[in-house]
Design a protein around this motif. Sequence first.
Motif, PDB file in Angstrom:
ATOM      1  N   THR A   1       5.486  -4.056   3.762  1.00  0.00           N
ATOM      2  CA  THR A   1       5.160  -2.750   4.329  1.00  0.00           C
ATOM      3  C   THR A   1       3.688  -2.429   4.116  1.00  0.00           C
ATOM      4  O   THR A   1       2.955  -2.120   5.071  1.00  0.00           O
ATOM      5  N   LEU A   2       3.227  -2.515   2.863  1.00  0.00           N
ATOM      6  CA  LEU A   2       1.876  -2.076   2.513  1.00  0.00           C
ATOM      7  C   LEU A   2       0.800  -3.007   3.074  1.00  0.00           C
ATOM      8  O   LEU A   2      -0.160  -2.557   3.703  1.00  0.00           O
ATOM      9  N   CYS A   3       0.970  -4.320   2.849  1.00  0.00           N
ATOM     10  CA  CYS A   3      -0.028  -5.274   3.341  1.00  0.00           C
ATOM     11  C   CYS A   3      -0.047  -5.319   4.866  1.00  0.00           C
ATOM     12  O   CYS A   3      -1.111  -5.387   5.481  1.00  0.00           O
TER      13      CYS A   3
ATOM     14  N   HIS B   1       0.292   7.042   5.457  1.00  0.00           N
ATOM     15  CA  HIS B   1       0.540   6.225   4.269  1.00  0.00           C
ATOM     16  C   HIS B   1      -0.664   5.357   3.933  1.00  0.00           C
ATOM     17  O   HIS B   1      -1.046   5.238   2.768  1.00  0.00           O
ATOM     18  N   VAL B   2      -1.270   4.756   4.943  1.00  0.00           N
ATOM     19  CA  VAL B   2      -2.434   3.891   4.704  1.00  0.00           C
ATOM     20  C   VAL B   2      -3.567   4.701   4.096  1.00  0.00           C
ATOM     21  O   VAL B   2      -4.227   4.266   3.141  1.00  0.00           O
ATOM     22  N   ARG B   3      -3.814   5.900   4.622  1.00  0.00           N
ATOM     23  CA  ARG B   3      -4.884   6.742   4.093  1.00  0.00           C
ATOM     24  C   ARG B   3      -4.595   7.182   2.658  1.00  0.00           C
ATOM     25  O   ARG B   3      -5.505   7.273   1.831  1.00  0.00           O
ATOM     26  N   LYS B   4      -3.304   7.456   2.370  1.00  0.00           N
ATOM     27  CA  LYS B   4      -2.927   7.846   1.012  1.00  0.00           C
ATOM     28  C   LYS B   4      -3.203   6.721   0.019  1.00  0.00           C
ATOM     29  O   LYS B   4      -3.796   6.936  -1.048  1.00  0.00           O
ATOM     30  N   TRP B   5      -2.784   5.505   0.366  1.00  0.00           N
ATOM     31  CA  TRP B   5      -2.989   4.373  -0.535  1.00  0.00           C
ATOM     32  C   TRP B   5      -4.461   3.958  -0.593  1.00  0.00           C
ATOM     33  O   TRP B   5      -4.930   3.499  -1.632  1.00  0.00           O
ATOM     34  N   GLU B   6      -5.180   4.142   0.518  1.00  0.00           N
ATOM     35  CA  GLU B   6      -6.606   3.775   0.540  1.00  0.00           C
ATOM     36  C   GLU B   6      -7.398   4.634  -0.423  1.00  0.00           C
ATOM     37  O   GLU B   6      -8.394   4.174  -0.997  1.00  0.00           O
ATOM     38  N   ALA B   7      -6.967   5.887  -0.632  1.00  0.00           N
ATOM     39  CA  ALA B   7      -7.682   6.796  -1.527  1.00  0.00           C
ATOM     40  C   ALA B   7      -7.685   6.276  -2.970  1.00  0.00           C
ATOM     41  O   ALA B   7      -8.543   6.648  -3.764  1.00  0.00           O
TER      42      ALA B   7
END
Length: 496
Positions: free
Chosen positions: A108-110, A484-490
């Motif tokens: 999911t994340l990658c 979600h991508v922006r949340k994890w990128e932070a």
Amino acid sequence: MGSKKGSSLGEAQIALLDEDGASSIRIALKEDEEEELGRRVWVESKKLWHIAGPSMIGRVTNYAILVITQAFAGHLGELELAAVAIVINVIVGFDIGFMLGMASALETLCGQAFGAKKPYMLGVYLQRGWIVLFMFCVLLLPVFVFASPILKFLGQPSEIAELCGVLALWLIPLHFSFALQFPLWRFLQSQLKAWVIAWMCVIALVVHIFVSWLLVYKFEFGVIGTAAAVNISWWVLNLGLFIYTVTGACPLTWTGFSFQAFNGLWDFVKLSFASGVMLCLENWYYRILLLLTGNLENSKIAVDALAICMSINGWEMMIPLSFFAATGVRVANELGGGNGKGAKFATIVAVVTSLIIGIFISTFIALFHTQIGYLFSTSKPVLQQVNNLSLLLVFTILLNSVQPVLSGVAVGSGWQSYVAYINLGCYYIVGLPLGILLGWVFHVGVMGIWAGMIFGGTAIQTLILAFITTRCNWETEAEKANLHVRKWEAQIQPQN
């Protein structure tokens, strides 16, 4: 009059020509649409097979290591085959189910990060995966240490349980190898480097065949030699993937070890745990089938026959699991890139492709149902029982050609926690009680247990996942993926 008549005739001809012209335009538009659809299917199929093809080779050869191990044990004796089958299908299967599920969080994340053009995030995700899976390896270690009393408590014969306990201790290195391999596999797949995995799996298989022959027949280490061979071949695969990753082959996604891997670790644990529960509930389901069979009369023959069917099913399962992985990556890539329609189209192509392959393999098993057991055993009672179970094997393969692909959609979309509840309800509230009811109350035996678990659990779960997928709002899912991508990128800063 003649003029009017001629005029009317001319208008009729013009109208006819106009109608013919409109019809031709409609035909041309339809042909263009069909050509466009065909082109889109071809393009999507190439993307899908670019991941699924090498993944299929990798998974089939990887699983072949375990199947060949059972084949070597089967020629040592019925006790050795039963012990190795239970250790691989129950102890190691329990372990793989949970660890593989936890590692699927990386799909999911990658996948979403790669689709969103944020490659530097993948290396940090990989390291978080290593940390989390190693911690859970330590937590799951008692399953291997106390395998013998656990199996006795679950009703397995004492003689089989004792030998299983010895083998489980020898397979602890295999247990810890999962923490390294599974995150590496998803890390490389998400950036479309699946061919590296395939080649390393082929090398590991060749090593395994040679080492198994050497330890079992040349040095006569017996069943212990089969366990040692599995450890050696699996770590050859792990070290090959690790060296490839950290020596410059992934310059955009691997920038070295980083303390950022410890940031946001709890959020990562929660997603990984949800993924682990989702897949392990499904994976354990068929392991429980083997355990229940061990409590039947003449359990040694029943366990051997069912283990053979489960080995064939597990080997074939590597094909839909490859589509599971490929679908997860494709859906995650499209959602991460904000393309909801692309994710929907990728889902359709993957389901149809996997179903066609499943129909072909099911037909093959149905045609050669009397011969498939000879690969593992020469015992006539075992072979007869395998023949009796072959019809259920056909139905299982057919259902499993669709269900894992739909689970791949769930992983790519980040629905793991919802699907975990679905799996719990279908498998353990409906399927398992139905199997027990048919097996013991109605005295149908192993066929009743398996049939109840297939049609009461797997079939219902597949229908529910299909309903959810067809009702999905893909554009909304694309927006969620972007958030979600922006949340994890932070939590991650690019490294130079």
